[in-house]
Design a protein around this motif. Structure first.
Motif, PDB file in Angstrom:
ATOM      1  N   ARG A  28       0.859  -1.184   0.000  1.00 36.63           N
ATOM      2  CA  ARG A  28       0.000   0.000   0.000  1.00 36.63           C
ATOM      3  C   ARG A  28       0.894   1.233   0.000  1.00 36.63           C
ATOM      4  N   LEU A  29       0.540   2.208  -0.817  1.00 33.53           N
ATOM      5  CA  LEU A  29       1.299   3.448  -0.869  1.00 33.53           C
ATOM      6  C   LEU A  29       0.866   4.342   0.287  1.00 33.53           C
ATOM      7  N   THR A  30       1.820   5.091   0.847  1.00 35.28           N
ATOM      8  CA  THR A  30       1.542   5.901   2.029  1.00 35.28           C
ATOM      9  C   THR A  30       1.344   7.378   1.723  1.00 35.28           C
ATOM     10  N   GLY A  31       1.625   7.803   0.518  1.00 39.84           N
ATOM     11  CA  GLY A  31       1.568   9.223   0.193  1.00 39.84           C
ATOM     12  C   GLY A  31       2.957   9.843   0.201  1.00 39.84           C
ATOM     13  N   ASP A  32       3.929   9.138   0.746  1.00 35.57           N
ATOM     14  CA  ASP A  32       5.325   9.559   0.716  1.00 35.57           C
ATOM     15  C   ASP A  32       5.976   8.886  -0.489  1.00 35.57           C
TER      16      ASP A  32
END
Length: 100
Positions: free
Chosen positions: A72-76
């Motif tokens: 899952r991507l965290t936004g960072d």
């Protein structure tokens, strides 16, 4: 003539269709996350470790070649969240993984 509303974009100083401006703003909010070789990563991808990594707090080492499923991507742009057996809340740096 089109029935679409036009709005003024203050960034570019131009009038543009409202749908085009909305798409432009949505694209600005996304962060591109790339792996060690430059492949674009997305939620749900499988990645492989390219280096042995010592996991702090778990007293465990993840070996090179370990498959990590469903990231899952965290936004960072450099961090990905993932699950691995026995390790809760594992966050990996994108520079240590390769897309499978």
């Amino acid at each position: 003539m089109s029935d679409e509303d036009y709005v003024f974009d203050e960034d570019s100083g131009e009038w543009m269709p409202a749908s085009e401006l909305a798409a432009k703003r949505a694209a600005e909010g996304t962060v591109e996350v790339r792996d060690a070789v430059g492949n674009l990563l997305a939620d749900g991808d499988q990645v492989t470790l390219i280096k042995d990594l010592e996991v702090k707090g778990a007293g465990q080492t993840l070996k090179r070649g370990t498959l990590i499923k469903s990231i899952r991507l965290t936004g960072d742009a450099q961090e990905i969240d993932c699950r691995f057996d026995g390790i809760k809340g594992l966050v990996l740096r994108a520079e240590f993984v390769r897309k499978r």
